[in-house]
Scaffold this motif. Structure first.
Motif, PDB file in Angstrom:
ATOM      1  N   ASP A  33       0.829  -1.205   0.000  1.00 32.82           N
ATOM      2  CA  ASP A  33       0.000   0.000   0.000  1.00 32.82           C
ATOM      3  C   ASP A  33       0.862   1.253   0.000  1.00 32.82           C
ATOM      4  OD1 ASP A  33      -2.286  -1.483  -0.033  1.00 32.82           O
ATOM      5  OD2 ASP A  33      -2.726  -1.296   2.109  1.00 32.82           O
ATOM      6  N   ALA A  34       1.921   1.251   0.827  1.00 31.71           N
ATOM      7  CA  ALA A  34       2.828   2.400   0.864  1.00 31.71           C
ATOM      8  C   ALA A  34       3.530   2.579  -0.475  1.00 31.71           C
ATOM      9  CB  ALA A  34       3.854   2.215   1.982  1.00 31.71           C
ATOM     10  N   MET A  35       3.915   1.490  -1.092  1.00 32.81           N
ATOM     11  CA  MET A  35       4.601   1.546  -2.388  1.00 32.81           C
ATOM     12  C   MET A  35       3.661   2.083  -3.470  1.00 32.81           C
ATOM     13  SD  MET A  35       6.493  -1.598  -4.314  1.00 32.81           S
ATOM     14  CE  MET A  35       7.523  -1.343  -5.755  1.00 32.81           C
ATOM     15  N   VAL A  36       2.407   1.667  -3.415  1.00 34.75           N
ATOM     16  CA  VAL A  36       1.428   2.132  -4.404  1.00 34.75           C
ATOM     17  C   VAL A  36       1.246   3.640  -4.296  1.00 34.75           C
ATOM     18  CG1 VAL A  36      -1.034   2.103  -4.953  1.00 34.75           C
ATOM     19  CG2 VAL A  36       0.207  -0.047  -4.682  1.00 34.75           C
ATOM     20  N   ARG A  37       1.104   4.159  -3.070  1.00 35.99           N
ATOM     21  CA  ARG A  37       0.921   5.603  -2.898  1.00 35.99           C
ATOM     22  C   ARG A  37       2.141   6.385  -3.385  1.00 35.99           C
ATOM     23  NH1 ARG A  37      -1.648   3.829   1.809  1.00 35.99           N
ATOM     24  NH2 ARG A  37       0.276   4.036   3.031  1.00 35.99           N
ATOM     25  N   MET A  38       3.328   5.784  -3.263  1.00 33.65           N
ATOM     26  CA  MET A  38       4.534   6.458  -3.753  1.00 33.65           C
ATOM     27  C   MET A  38       4.562   6.535  -5.277  1.00 33.65           C
ATOM     28  SD  MET A  38       7.239   4.652  -1.149  1.00 33.65           S
ATOM     29  CE  MET A  38       8.721   5.428  -1.770  1.00 33.65           C
ATOM     30  N   ALA A  39       3.743   5.706  -5.934  1.00 27.65           N
ATOM     31  CA  ALA A  39       3.736   5.663  -7.398  1.00 27.65           C
ATOM     32  C   ALA A  39       2.535   6.388  -8.005  1.00 27.65           C
ATOM     33  CB  ALA A  39       3.735   4.206  -7.874  1.00 27.65           C
ATOM     34  N   GLN A  40       1.519   6.711  -7.198  1.00 32.26           N
ATOM     35  CA  GLN A  40       0.300   7.320  -7.737  1.00 32.26           C
ATOM     36  C   GLN A  40       0.511   8.815  -7.969  1.00 32.26           C
ATOM     37  OE1 GLN A  40      -2.444   6.144  -4.645  1.00 32.26           O
ATOM     38  NE2 GLN A  40      -3.233   4.446  -5.847  1.00 32.26           N
ATOM     39  N   GLU A  41       0.330   9.245  -9.190  1.00 28.19           N
ATOM     40  CA  GLU A  41       0.559  10.646  -9.531  1.00 28.19           C
ATOM     41  C   GLU A  41      -0.477  11.569  -8.892  1.00 28.19           C
ATOM     42  OE1 GLU A  41       0.730  10.979 -13.732  1.00 28.19           O
ATOM     43  OE2 GLU A  41       2.691  10.003 -13.910  1.00 28.19           O
ATOM     44  N   PHE A  42      -1.664  11.044  -8.555  1.00 21.42           N
ATOM     45  CA  PHE A  42      -2.692  11.866  -7.917  1.00 21.42           C
ATOM     46  C   PHE A  42      -2.567  11.848  -6.397  1.00 21.42           C
ATOM     47  CE2 PHE A  42      -4.306   7.628  -8.810  1.00 21.42           C
ATOM     48  CZ  PHE A  42      -4.773   7.211  -7.575  1.00 21.42           C
ATOM     49  N   ALA A  43      -1.685  11.000  -5.863  1.00 16.13           N
ATOM     50  CA  ALA A  43      -1.476  10.934  -4.410  1.00 16.13           C
ATOM     51  C   ALA A  43      -0.152  11.574  -4.010  1.00 16.13           C
ATOM     52  CB  ALA A  43      -1.519   9.488  -3.925  1.00 16.13           C
ATOM     53  N   ALA A  44       0.897  11.380  -4.816  1.00 11.64           N
ATOM     54  CA  ALA A  44       2.221  11.942  -4.520  1.00 11.64           C
ATOM     55  C   ALA A  44       2.523  13.070  -5.499  1.00 11.64           C
ATOM     56  CB  ALA A  44       3.293  10.857  -4.607  1.00 11.64           C
ATOM     57  N   ARG A  45       2.910  14.230  -4.971  1.00 13.09           N
ATOM     58  CA  ARG A  45       3.222  15.358  -5.854  1.00 13.09           C
ATOM     59  C   ARG A  45       4.439  15.045  -6.719  1.00 13.09           C
ATOM     60  NH1 ARG A  45       4.103  18.254  -9.117  1.00 13.09           N
ATOM     61  NH2 ARG A  45       3.952  20.524  -9.270  1.00 13.09           N
ATOM     62  N   TYR A  46       5.432  14.373  -6.140  1.00 13.58           N
ATOM     63  CA  TYR A  46       6.623  13.955  -6.893  1.00 13.58           C
ATOM     64  C   TYR A  46       6.815  12.465  -6.636  1.00 13.58           C
ATOM     65  CZ  TYR A  46       7.489  18.943  -7.317  1.00 13.58           C
ATOM     66  OH  TYR A  46       7.369  20.282  -7.607  1.00 13.58           O
ATOM     67  N   PRO A  47       6.229  11.607  -7.470  1.00 15.33           N
ATOM     68  CA  PRO A  47       6.301  10.149  -7.225  1.00 15.33           C
ATOM     69  C   PRO A  47       7.745   9.675  -7.118  1.00 15.33           C
ATOM     70  CG  PRO A  47       4.699  10.646  -8.940  1.00 15.33           C
ATOM     71  CD  PRO A  47       5.427  11.928  -8.662  1.00 15.33           C
TER      72      PRO A  47
ATOM     73  N   ASN B  67      -1.540  -1.591 -13.253  1.00 12.75           N
ATOM     74  CA  ASN B  67      -2.665  -0.906 -12.629  1.00 12.75           C
ATOM     75  C   ASN B  67      -2.320  -0.533 -11.195  1.00 12.75           C
ATOM     76  OD1 ASN B  67      -5.097  -0.004 -11.658  1.00 12.75           O
ATOM     77  ND2 ASN B  67      -6.064  -2.016 -11.591  1.00 12.75           N
ATOM     78  N   PHE B  68      -2.115   0.752 -10.951  1.00 14.50           N
ATOM     79  CA  PHE B  68      -1.808   1.248  -9.618  1.00 14.50           C
ATOM     80  C   PHE B  68      -2.965   2.054  -9.047  1.00 14.50           C
ATOM     81  CE2 PHE B  68       2.385  -0.131 -10.593  1.00 14.50           C
ATOM     82  CZ  PHE B  68       3.057  -0.242  -9.387  1.00 14.50           C
ATOM     83  N   GLY B  69      -4.204   1.768  -9.463  1.00 15.40           N
ATOM     84  CA  GLY B  69      -5.371   2.479  -8.942  1.00 15.40           C
ATOM     85  C   GLY B  69      -5.617   3.771  -9.696  1.00 15.40           C
ATOM     86  N   ASN B  70      -6.707   4.439  -9.337  1.00 15.80           N
ATOM     87  CA  ASN B  70      -7.039   5.707  -9.991  1.00 15.80           C
ATOM     88  C   ASN B  70      -7.731   6.638  -9.010  1.00 15.80           C
ATOM     89  OD1 ASN B  70      -9.763   4.846  -9.829  1.00 15.80           O
ATOM     90  ND2 ASN B  70      -9.606   3.829 -11.811  1.00 15.80           N
ATOM     91  N   VAL B  71      -8.026   7.843  -9.494  1.00 12.46           N
ATOM     92  CA  VAL B  71      -8.605   8.879  -8.642  1.00 12.46           C
ATOM     93  C   VAL B  71     -10.040   8.558  -8.236  1.00 12.46           C
ATOM     94  CG1 VAL B  71      -9.573  10.331 -10.462  1.00 12.46           C
ATOM     95  CG2 VAL B  71      -8.668  11.398  -8.381  1.00 12.46           C
ATOM     96  N   ASP B  72     -10.662   7.585  -8.891  1.00 14.03           N
ATOM     97  CA  ASP B  72     -12.006   7.157  -8.509  1.00 14.03           C
ATOM     98  C   ASP B  72     -12.001   6.349  -7.218  1.00 14.03           C
ATOM     99  OD1 ASP B  72     -13.696   8.285 -10.314  1.00 14.03           O
ATOM    100  OD2 ASP B  72     -13.484   6.705 -11.804  1.00 14.03           O
ATOM    101  N   GLY B  73     -10.830   5.908  -6.799  1.00 13.26           N
ATOM    102  CA  GLY B  73     -10.748   5.097  -5.599  1.00 13.26           C
ATOM    103  C   GLY B  73     -10.662   3.610  -5.871  1.00 13.26           C
ATOM    104  N   ASP B  74     -10.529   3.218  -7.155  1.00 16.61           N
ATOM    105  CA  ASP B  74     -10.392   1.799  -7.482  1.00 16.61           C
ATOM    106  C   ASP B  74      -9.055   1.263  -6.963  1.00 16.61           C
ATOM    107  OD1 ASP B  74     -12.810   1.887  -8.782  1.00 16.61           O
ATOM    108  OD2 ASP B  74     -11.911   2.367 -10.721  1.00 16.61           O
ATOM    109  N   ASN B  75      -9.057   0.020  -6.512  1.00 16.19           N
ATOM    110  CA  ASN B  75      -7.856  -0.579  -5.940  1.00 16.19           C
ATOM    111  C   ASN B  75      -6.834  -0.919  -7.016  1.00 16.19           C
ATOM    112  OD1 ASN B  75      -8.850  -0.513  -3.293  1.00 16.19           O
ATOM    113  ND2 ASN B  75      -9.963  -2.437  -3.586  1.00 16.19           N
ATOM    114  N   PRO B  76      -5.544  -0.910  -6.664  1.00 17.26           N
ATOM    115  CA  PRO B  76      -4.525  -1.331  -7.636  1.00 17.26           C
ATOM    116  C   PRO B  76      -4.568  -2.842  -7.820  1.00 17.26           C
ATOM    117  CG  PRO B  76      -3.524  -0.895  -5.506  1.00 17.26           C
ATOM    118  CD  PRO B  76      -4.965  -0.486  -5.387  1.00 17.26           C
ATOM    119  N   ALA B  77      -3.884  -3.310  -8.865  1.00 14.42           N
ATOM    120  CA  ALA B  77      -3.772  -4.751  -9.082  1.00 14.42           C
ATOM    121  C   ALA B  77      -2.871  -5.357  -8.000  1.00 14.42           C
ATOM    122  CB  ALA B  77      -3.195  -5.025 -10.471  1.00 14.42           C
TER     123      ALA B  77
END
Length: 738
Positions: free
Chosen positions: A88-102, A109-119
């Protein structure tokens, strides 16, 4: 274990044992899990992820590796926690909508802004970004301390060198025991500019720094609408918050129609849940100006908001939406971080930047000393090589003829052990003339570098100049281009837009239906036959109240509190409605005494079952809060039993003992709140009913289908607070006036 301790039992108080263990848990949570380090802005799990990927050589130019491989390495070597939390921590580090500088570049599939879970981690791949690589510069040059891992088999960095200002650039959020942290992301170029200003002006104030770094910069954009003074106060103290609104624009249509297009939503708001919230509020008629909402998003956000009528101003429409939905949110600021000594503290902006700069200074000194030691070792070897070229024949003779050439070389040419060993390990091809030139060139270059490093270590101003240059380079690299351009617009604090919601509600006639068990609903028009109304099993009609959707209804409860209900917001339809306790904060012991439409300028007689009461102005019965407003103060065992309009000059009061009393209305005081005065005294029972009437018209009551009136009331006229007499013949047995 010693033999004398085996089987021994040591008694201790539960309080002492519990406090000791809980303190250990709390310290572990605070220092090793939830709070970031002010120097590199990372929690342990993020630091271990970056270091493990560095060990796997997952640099930005390398290929991707399965996330399961990375998570396995982190969990097995460094982080003894579950794989789900690490991934989960790794996914947030990769999400462009969660981390300002990934810090992680993901593939899959690392999730999306809709709240869908990553693969799952077995399907996704990752490698480090240039931001993470900047965090690691100098990690192999003794820039930071290392410590043993949890099992003692590996070494891990205590903190990363942190050339990138990660704490402010990416922000942080965490909940520990008794404390929490919440730091919004910022623009890296602006943070670097503020840091350079602090280097040049060590006494710079928060206001000076905010000229370079004016506020947060969220990855999802939006508009910052916080007041400038509040922003400065938040950064000075390290506590505060920021209001963020969605970015929107008006799109014109045909024939004067228009619609609002939302292109950016506030940080950490899930788009799908936002749309569900807006749809729910529309269904509950709490967004009267909004006609429809549609999601037309693709890879970019596009929410379409259609007004109910084209006559509504876009600003007014959006103000109602901002007030009620997550299109406007507040992001808290709580810069609670661990300092160099691992002590949690809330810091202001200048202190946070100063700690990062001091860490960069320490890293520069340690890297310079490490490089200087390496240069000294290399120059020592090169000096030995040059001696070989000056005395090549003699060196060859000693090596060929002597049984112990090493000590002979050291004695003959005054060589050190390192130099002699290096000469003996030379290859024959190194003896060529070209190699000698290369060695002399390298020796000259290293000598100059050593001189520069020695000057750098002696002069603090030179070190800060070097740090300024490094930070300026980071600012240019990550503060420009698509990644570095500011995304959150710095807007002004919005001016208050007055919205008259009552004027926006469509006026129509309705009838409010209240059941005995407290279920309330409204139907359009009037009710022709109350007998046809359906209720839950065991329930029945209590009252019908014709009104308009624009009316405000007054509800008086048995606990003496008054509540205001908006008629237009009452549940509609064919169902049973909803419990009135959901609209007014009532306990299970409380019930509805009266529900009416308070007349403007009217007055009402309110009384308890013990016969105490007073007159209250209708304007004092308004209570916009869900908790209501206390009107009649009650003693234990008392409850409010009536509220009747004051239209007359006398009051008729009858008790449960069937004693009737009539007295002038002016004997009852008028007040906004209180316990009241005694209207009638009772030996047994309490107050049954009361009525305000004109003495000249006589006292009327309903008996079956007929209405009877008594004009000669002299036998019942007396002072307030007396017992009264039995009512005239023909008075109902209930006893109520009807």
């Amino acid at each position: 274990m010693p033999d004398d301790l085996i089987g021994a039992i040591q008694e201790t108080h539960l309080k002492d044992a519990l406090s000791e263990r809980y303190l250990a848990y709390a310290l572990s949570t605070i220092m090793s899990r939830s709070l970031p380090d002010v120097r590199d802005g990372l929690k342990p799990v993020h630091r271990r992820l970056i270091y493990a990927m560095h060990q796997l050589k997952l640099d930005p130019t390398a290929g991707f590796k399965k996330c399961a491989r990375v998570v396995g390495d982190v969990m097995g070597k460094y982080h003894p926690h579950g794989d789900a939390s690490i991934y989960d921590a790794m996914v947030r580090m990769a999400q462009e909508f969660a981390a300002r500088y990934p810090q992680v570049e993901g593939q899959g599939n690392f999730g999306n802004v809709d709240g869908d879970n990553p693969a799952a981690m077995r399907y996704t791949e990752a490698r480090l970004t240039e931001v993470a690589q900047a965090m690691l510069v100098g990690i192999d040059e003794d820039a930071v301390d290392f410590r043993p891992t949890y099992d003692g088999e590996e070494q891990e960095p205590v903190v990363l060198p942190g050339a990138f200002p990660n704490l402010l650039a990416n922000g942080a959020a965490g909940i520990a025991v008794g404390m929490a942290t919440s730091i919004p992301p910022h623009n890296a170029g602006e943070v670097c500019a503020a840091a350079i200003h602090l280097i040049r002006n060590p006494q710079a104030t928060t206001a000076d720094l905010l000229k370079h770094m004016p506020g947060p910069d969220f990855p999802t954009g939006g508009v910052l609408v916080e007041d400038a003074a509040a922003i400065q106060a938040a950064y000075e103290t390290g506590r505060g918050g920021f209001r963020i609104r969605a970015r929107w624009e008006v799109e014109k249509g045909k024939h004067g129609t228009w619609q609002v297009i939302v292109t950016e939503i506030p940080y950490q708001v899930q788009k799908s849940k936002l749309i569900e919230q807006v749809a729910q509020l529309m269904e509950e008629k709490k967004l009267p100006l909004l006609g429809d909402i549609r999601d037309e998003s693709s890879d970019t956000i596009r929410l379409v908001l259609e007004p109910k009528t084209r006559g509504v101003e876009p600003d007014v429409l959006m103000e109602t939406v901002f007030r009620a939905t997550a299109l406007e949110t507040r992001f808290p600021l709580n810069m609670n971080v661990l300092d160099k000594t691992r002590t949690p503290r809330v810091m202001g902006l200048p202190e946070v930047l100063r700690h990062w700069l001091d860490h960069r200074h320490e890293v520069l000194v340690r890297r310079s000393n490490h490089r200087l030691a390496a240069i000294d070792r290399r120059i020592e070897i090169l000096d030995g090589y040059l001696l070989v070229y000056l005395n090549l024949d003699e060196v060859i003779r000693i090596i060929r003829e002597e049984e112990q050439p090493k000590p002979r070389l050291m004695e003959r040419f005054s060589l050190t052990d390192v130099q002699a060993e290096a000469i003996l390990n030379m290859r024959l091809r190194s003896l060529r003339k070209l190699e000698e030139m290369e060695i002399r060139k390298e020796h000259k270059s290293l000598t100059k570098e050593r001189k520069d490093l020695q000057a750098l270590l002696k002069d603090e101003s030179l070190r800060w100049t070097r740090i300024s240059e490094e930070i300026e380079g980071i600012g240019k690299k990550f503060g420009a281009g698509p990644l570095g351009t500011r995304r959150t617009e710095l807007g002004a604090a919005p001016t208050a837009v007055e919205v008259n919601f009552e004027a926006l509600v469509e006026r129509e006639a309705i009838t409010v239906i209240l059941s005995e068990k407290g279920w309330i609903r409204a139907v359009k028009g009037s009710v022709a036959d109350p007998g046809e109304l359906k209720f839950k099993e065991g329930d029945k009609l209590k009252l019908l109240l014709p009104c308009q959707t624009t009316d405000r209804l007054t509800l008086l409860a048995t606990n003496g509190k008054a509540f205001t209900l908006k008629a237009g917001e009452l549940p509609r339809g064919r169902g049973d409605g909803q419990p009135v306790r959901l609209l007014a904060e009532l306990s299970n012991e409380d019930d509805v005494t009266a529900l009416f439409l308070a007349a403007e300028g009217g007055r009402y007689l309110i009384a308890s079952n013990t016969g105490r009461g007073f007159i209250v102005p209708g304007g004092e019965l308004g209570a916009e809060r869900r908790t209501g407003k206390q009107i009649l103060n009650l003693k234990p065992g008392e409850e409010t039993v009536l509220c009747v309009p004051c239209e007359g000059d006398h009051v008729a009061v009858i008790g449960e003992n069937r004693k009737l009393l009539v007295f002038p209305l002016d004997q009852v005081p008028e007040m906004a709140r209180g316990s009241g005065v005694i209207l009638q005294r009772y030996k047994d029972g309490g107050l049954a009913d009361a009525k305000v009437f004109k003495l000249a018209d006589g006292l009327s009551w309903r008996l079956g289908d007929r209405v009877r009136t008594e004009t000669d009331l002299r036998p019942w006229l007396a002072e307030r607070g007396t017992a009264g007499r039995m009512p005239p013949n023909g008075f109902p047995r209930t006893p109520r006036f009807g």
